[in-house]
Motif scaffolding. Structure first.
Motif, mmCIF file in Angstrom:
data_model
loop_
_atom_site.group_PDB
_atom_site.id
_atom_site.type_symbol
_atom_site.label_atom_id
_atom_site.label_comp_id
_atom_site.label_asym_id
_atom_site.label_seq_id
_atom_site.Cartn_x
_atom_site.Cartn_y
_atom_site.Cartn_z
ATOM 1 N N VAL A 84 12.472 66.130 70.657
ATOM 2 C CA VAL A 84 11.329 66.342 71.547
ATOM 3 C C VAL A 84 10.826 64.991 72.057
ATOM 4 N N PRO A 85 10.372 64.901 73.315
ATOM 5 C CA PRO A 85 9.863 63.629 73.850
ATOM 6 C C PRO A 85 8.822 62.982 72.941
ATOM 7 N N VAL A 86 8.931 61.681 72.796
ATOM 8 C CA VAL A 86 8.129 60.948 71.824
ATOM 9 C C VAL A 86 6.633 61.011 72.119
ATOM 10 N N ALA A 87 6.257 61.094 73.367
ATOM 11 C CA ALA A 87 4.831 61.127 73.700
ATOM 12 C C ALA A 87 4.153 62.324 73.057
ATOM 13 N N ILE A 88 4.842 63.455 73.024
ATOM 14 C CA ILE A 88 4.274 64.658 72.405
ATOM 15 C C ILE A 88 4.159 64.466 70.898
ATOM 16 N N THR A 89 5.215 63.975 70.275
ATOM 17 C CA THR A 89 5.222 63.800 68.819
ATOM 18 C C THR A 89 4.151 62.807 68.373
ATOM 19 N N CYS A 90 4.044 61.677 69.055
ATOM 20 C CA CYS A 90 3.038 60.672 68.692
ATOM 21 C C CYS A 90 1.632 61.230 68.829
ATOM 22 N N LYS A 91 1.399 61.995 69.867
ATOM 23 C CA LYS A 91 0.079 62.586 70.076
ATOM 24 C C LYS A 91 -0.277 63.520 68.927
ATOM 25 N N ASP A 108 7.522 62.501 57.770
ATOM 26 C CA ASP A 108 8.959 62.742 57.626
ATOM 27 C C ASP A 108 9.567 63.278 58.918
ATOM 28 N N GLY A 109 10.831 62.927 59.097
ATOM 29 C CA GLY A 109 11.560 63.329 60.288
ATOM 30 C C GLY A 109 11.214 62.520 61.523
ATOM 31 N N PHE A 110 10.674 61.335 61.338
ATOM 32 C CA PHE A 110 10.254 60.499 62.459
ATOM 33 C C PHE A 110 10.122 59.059 61.972
ATOM 34 N N PRO A 111 10.543 58.071 62.790
ATOM 35 C CA PRO A 111 11.174 58.147 64.114
ATOM 36 C C PRO A 111 12.657 58.479 64.006
ATOM 37 N N ARG A 112 13.135 59.298 64.899
ATOM 38 C CA ARG A 112 14.502 59.802 64.822
ATOM 39 C C ARG A 112 15.469 59.124 65.782
ATOM 40 N N ASN A 113 14.958 58.361 66.715
ATOM 41 C CA ASN A 113 15.847 57.640 67.644
ATOM 42 C C ASN A 113 15.125 56.434 68.218
ATOM 43 N N GLN A 114 15.810 55.679 69.065
ATOM 44 C CA GLN A 114 15.226 54.460 69.610
ATOM 45 C C GLN A 114 14.006 54.766 70.475
ATOM 46 N N ASP A 115 14.062 55.868 71.206
ATOM 47 C CA ASP A 115 12.922 56.264 72.025
ATOM 48 C C ASP A 115 11.702 56.555 71.153
ATOM 49 N N ASN A 116 11.923 57.249 70.023
ATOM 50 C CA ASN A 116 10.844 57.488 69.058
ATOM 51 C C ASN A 116 10.248 56.179 68.573
ATOM 52 N N LEU A 117 11.123 55.253 68.193
ATOM 53 C CA LEU A 117 10.671 53.971 67.658
ATOM 54 C C LEU A 117 9.882 53.186 68.705
ATOM 55 N N ASP A 118 10.403 53.138 69.921
ATOM 56 C CA ASP A 118 9.711 52.415 70.988
ATOM 57 C C ASP A 118 8.360 53.058 71.279
ATOM 58 N N GLY A 119 8.339 54.392 71.317
ATOM 59 C CA GLY A 119 7.097 55.099 71.591
ATOM 60 C C GLY A 119 6.077 54.905 70.494
ATOM 61 N N TRP A 120 6.543 54.944 69.240
ATOM 62 C CA TRP A 120 5.646 54.731 68.101
ATOM 63 C C TRP A 120 5.034 53.330 68.149
ATOM 64 N N GLU A 121 5.864 52.337 68.368
ATOM 65 C CA GLU A 121 5.368 50.963 68.375
ATOM 66 C C GLU A 121 4.404 50.728 69.542
ATOM 67 N N LYS A 122 4.625 51.403 70.654
ATOM 68 C CA LYS A 122 3.741 51.277 71.804
ATOM 69 C C LYS A 122 2.410 51.985 71.566
ATOM 70 N N GLU A 123 2.476 53.227 71.065
ATOM 71 C CA GLU A 123 1.274 54.050 70.927
ATOM 72 C C GLU A 123 0.536 53.838 69.613
ATOM 73 N N MET A 124 1.281 53.540 68.538
ATOM 74 C CA MET A 124 0.680 53.527 67.202
ATOM 75 C C MET A 124 0.839 52.210 66.463
ATOM 76 N N GLY A 125 1.587 51.272 67.042
ATOM 77 C CA GLY A 125 1.881 50.022 66.345
ATOM 78 C C GLY A 125 0.650 49.262 65.899
ATOM 79 N N ASP A 126 -0.386 49.253 66.730
ATOM 80 C CA ASP A 126 -1.607 48.514 66.402
ATOM 81 C C ASP A 126 -2.565 49.317 65.529
ATOM 82 N N LYS A 127 -2.229 50.573 65.290
ATOM 83 C CA LYS A 127 -3.131 51.455 64.541
ATOM 84 C C LYS A 127 -2.626 51.754 63.133
ATOM 85 N N THR A 128 -1.415 51.277 62.805
ATOM 86 C CA THR A 128 -0.781 51.655 61.542
ATOM 87 C C THR A 128 -0.134 50.472 60.842
ATOM 88 N N ASN A 129 0.015 50.607 59.527
ATOM 89 C CA ASN A 129 0.842 49.707 58.712
ATOM 90 C C ASN A 129 2.022 50.514 58.186
#
Length: 212
Positions: A84-91, A108-129
């Motif tokens: 599923v597109p990363v924007a939906i999952t991150c939200k 669990d089950g995330f990030p599953r691909n490079q798009d997931n990883l890029d999306g996570w780091e963009k949307e959540m990177g500054d909010k998580t450890n």
């Protein structure tokens, strides 16, 4: 034994430092379909006061929710065995963390691909450890048998069938394994053999969490 002690002490220091901030503290849980990620997460939650967030469960719940604006999109991706597109999952993940009173999460089950990883780091990177990545390594044939048995027992999951499993396992090998390798280079991966019974696996997982 000395090497294991050094690694555990280093991991403890890393986690203690990370958890001193006000960010969400996250442990990613990765492995193939049927590797037992959900089972191990449930045990960790019971023993170590983490909140378990399954990317797949959140997507399925949203898919089934009446009048969901994401439902039709999620349905198409799940049935085809695709991600599923990363924007939906991150939200969905961020919403779940915000609604929780905890600050320690197993995802669990995330990030599953490079798009997931890029999306996570963009949307959540500054909010998580990212505390670490638990990698449950399971042979393909064991994953298939577990998922087919789960489907036969009435799991209710549209993707617990042989046709979807082939696609899911191929996607896992081609897309998710590079993410595990990425985190391994950062010394964040903790690998566990996921083929034994759940109790035996959790005994090994407990050694890691007890070191905290």
């Amino acid at each position: 034994m000395l090497l294991a002690t050094v690694l555990l002490n280093g991991f403890k220091s890393l986690v203690t430092s990370a958890m001193s901030s006000n960010k969400f503290n996250v442990v990613f849980v990765l492995g193939g379909p049927g590797a037992g990620k959900g089972t191990q997460c449930a045990r960790i939650v019971a023993e170590y006061d983490f909140v378990h967030l399954s990317a797949g469960d959140l997507l399925r719940a949203e898919h089934q929710r009446e009048n969901s604006k994401y439902g039709a999109i999620i349905d198409e991706y799940i049935k085809d065995g695709n991600i599923v597109p990363v924007a939906i999952t991150c939200k969905l993940l961020e919403q779940a963390m915000q609604q929780s009173r905890s600050n320690k999460f197993l995802i669990d089950g995330f990030p599953r691909n490079q798009d997931n990883l890029d999306g996570w780091e963009k949307e959540m990177g500054d909010k998580t450890n990212i505390l670490c990545v638990l990698f449950f390594d399971c042979p393909r044939e064991v994953c298939v048998q577990r998922c087919l048995s789960r489907g036969a027992a009435g799991s209710g999951r549209a993707d617990d069938n042989e046709k979807s499993l082939v696609k899911r396992l191929d996607t896992y090998m081609s897309c998710t394994m590079p993410i595990i390798e990425y985190y391994d280079k950062k010394n964040l991966v903790r690998k566990f053999d996921a083929s034994p019974p759940a109790d035996k696996i959790f005994a090994e997982v407990s050694k890691l969490f007890n070191s905290l």
